[in-house]
Design an enzyme around this catalytic site. Structure first.
Site, PDB file in Angstrom:
ATOM      1  N   LYS A 104       0.860  -1.187   0.000  1.00  0.00           N
ATOM      2  CA  LYS A 104       0.000   0.000   0.000  1.00  0.00           C
ATOM      3  C   LYS A 104       0.885   1.222   0.000  1.00  0.00           C
ATOM      4  O   LYS A 104       2.032   1.175   0.429  1.00  0.00           O
ATOM      5  CB  LYS A 104      -0.883   0.020   1.249  1.00  0.00           C
ATOM      6  CG  LYS A 104      -2.173   0.786   1.067  1.00  0.00           C
ATOM      7  CD  LYS A 104      -3.187  -0.064   0.328  1.00  0.00           C
ATOM      8  CE  LYS A 104      -4.529   0.592   0.194  1.00  0.00           C
ATOM      9  NZ  LYS A 104      -5.539  -0.412  -0.191  1.00  0.00           N
ATOM     10  N   SER A 356      -7.804  -5.496 -11.163  1.00  0.00           N
ATOM     11  CA  SER A 356      -6.441  -4.989 -11.350  1.00  0.00           C
ATOM     12  C   SER A 356      -5.529  -6.102 -11.861  1.00  0.00           C
ATOM     13  O   SER A 356      -4.659  -5.880 -12.709  1.00  0.00           O
ATOM     14  CB  SER A 356      -5.871  -4.475 -10.022  1.00  0.00           C
ATOM     15  OG  SER A 356      -6.260  -3.156  -9.784  1.00  0.00           O
TER      16      SER A 356
HETATM   17  N1  GLU Z   1      -7.185   0.047  -3.335  1.00  0.00           N
HETATM   18  C1  GLU Z   1      -7.916  -1.129  -3.679  1.00  0.00           C
HETATM   19  C2  GLU Z   1      -7.981  -2.074  -2.495  1.00  0.00           C
HETATM   20  O1  GLU Z   1      -7.863  -1.670  -1.363  1.00  0.00           O
HETATM   21  C3  GLU Z   1      -7.424  -1.771  -4.961  1.00  0.00           C
HETATM   22  C4  GLU Z   1      -6.035  -2.307  -4.933  1.00  0.00           C
HETATM   23  C5  GLU Z   1      -5.524  -2.780  -6.289  1.00  0.00           C
HETATM   24  O2  GLU Z   1      -6.304  -2.808  -7.225  1.00  0.00           O
HETATM   25  O3  GLU Z   1      -4.352  -3.116  -6.362  1.00  0.00           O
HETATM   26  O4  GLU Z   1      -8.248  -3.234  -2.651  1.00  0.00           O
END
Ligand code: GLU
Length: 428
Positions: A104, A356
């Site tokens: 993250k 993604s």
């Molecule tokens: N921010 C999103 C999550 O918390 C997507 C993360 C991603 O697609 O890598 O799952």
């Protein structure tokens, strides 16, 4: 944000550990992030002054594949929060069975105070600061709270310039003309919707009888509202960071989305084409929304919304966590005691990272899928993993979060064992 959020996040592991086949070594490894990067990001403001922002990127664990996870722009971003969010990504990718670890990133910034050009410069500057920490086979960012497809496009462009080659697979959630995937925009909401529909089959609900309250009306909140509305559910309460509206008869969701995206406000309206008229509704606070007498409560904003202080007042029998970490540990104990069911974040909001993954695969292959293919493959994965978690919940007579963690740990340990543990090396 106190530093307990990461420590608290890890405690969920201990509960699941008792039920899973994971060994102590594998568990131990999950308690430490693999690497942490903190950066100072210079931004030239529109008025000529220089301001320095703090940013982070955390790799939590990469045994199952390159690390993956979004980038958040928010004034409350801290390292502890990013560590917790990275940990949840490891669990999420494992629950859902995609070949990624968790990561993250975030910048401590209120993007509402910046102009669009300032946001672009800040985003490019952030990529410049973390360029050696990310990469298409190393760590792949994506959108999160207050970041979007356009920002991902700038970031990909910046990375491509720095590395001297077009590198779309370094980041996901991009605009479609810049290598994004069909179906990524509504994927988080759609994944949660698929979970809700599976639960509906188990519980024999009629969607028309299900009253829904949604806290948070960003990307995920808007899409889950639209999908549920289209399927006949009654959306009776909606809020954003400024507060919300409640109407027992339900809202016309497309009208609320239309006005929110044009005026940036949640307003009780009914629109015909683009002409909107006010309708009767009660203004409520975010706290009041959580305590409404509804059938489905969907926290789709930030973490730590349901706490020990309001958990006993939650009336909804089912909570679907689209936000990451909206329920604290203490709150969960109260909710479970009161017979509530929680579809946990690591499953309910996993549609985003699954799509993604599809985007990354398409970028690497240079071959793009249709919207139908994306929807069908997302449906397949979400249903399969939802049912697997549900089955573990029933067989272990536990709650759904613990079941999801058991599922994740079992997958994780397969990878750890494949590398050999203490028992392998001492010959036992
Ligand atoms: N921010 C999103 C999550 O918390 C997507 C993360 C991603 O697609 O890598 O799952």
């Amino acid at each position: 944000m106190t530093d307990s959020i990461f420590v608290e996040a890890l405690m969920r592991l201990d509960k699941a550990f008792k039920f899973s086949d994971i060994n102590q070594e594998a568990l131990e490894k999950l308690k430490y992030p693999k690497a942490i990067l903190q950066v100072s990001i210079p931004l030239r403001r529109d008025n000529g002054s220089l301001q320095i922002f703090t940013g982070y990127r955390v790799h939590h664990n990469d045994i199952r594949g390159p690390t993956k996870g979004g980038i958040r722009y928010h004034p409350n971003v801290t390292l502890e929060e990013v560590k917790a969010l990275a940990f949840w990504m490891t669990i999420k990718c494992s629950v859902i069975g995609i070949p990624f670890g968790g990561a993250k990133g975030g910048i401590t910034v209120d993007p509402k105070q910046l102009s669009r050009l300032e946001i672009e410069r800040l985003s490019r500057s952030y990529i410049d600061s973390i360029k050696n920490f990310i990469g298409p086979d190393k760590d792949i960012p994506a959108p999160d709270v207050y970041t979007n497809a356009m920002i991902m496009g700038w970031m990909m462009d910046e990375y491509s310039k720095i590395s001297g080659q077009y590198t779309p697979a370094v980041i996901t959630g991009k605009p479609i003309p810049l290598g994004g995937s069909q179906g990524r925009e509504d994927a988080t909401g759609r994944g949660a919707f698929i979970c809700i529909q599976e639960l509906r089959k188990k519980k024999n609900w009629k969607s028309q009888e299900i009253r829904v309250a949604i806290q948070g009306f960003g990307n995920a909140g808007q899409h889950i509202a639209q999908l549920l509305y289209d399927a006949g559910y009654k959306i009776v309460a909606i809020s954003d960071s400024q507060g919300g509206i409640f109407r027992p008869e339900g809202f016309d969701v497309p009208s609320i989305i239309h006005i929110k995206n044009n005026s940036k406000k949640i307003q009780a309206v009914y629109c015909t084409n683009s002409v909107c008229e006010s309708i009767e509704a009660t203004n409520i606070t975010n706290e009041e929304l959580l305590e409404l007498d509804v059938d489905l409560l969907i926290p789709a904003a930030l973490e730590n919304q349901i706490t020990k202080d309001n958990a006993a007042k939650i009336k909804a029998p089912i909570i679907v966590e689209i936000a990451n970490g909206p329920t604290t540990l203490e709150a969960e104990v109260i909710l479970i005691k009161n017979g509530k069911m929680i579809i946990p974040d690591v499953l309910a909001n996993a549609g985003g990272v699954v799509t993604s993954y599809f985007e990354w695969v398409q970028n690497k292959a240079g071959y793009y899928w249709t919207l139908e293919q994306v929807h069908q493959r997302l449906q397949e994965i979400m249903v399969r993993e939802f049912l697997a978690v549900y089955q573990l919940m029933e067989s272990h007579k536990t709650d759904m979060r613990t079941a999801a963690y058991i599922h994740a740990l079992n997958r994780h340990v397969e990878a750890v064992l494949a590398q050999g543990t203490e028992s392998y090396f001492d010959g036992t």
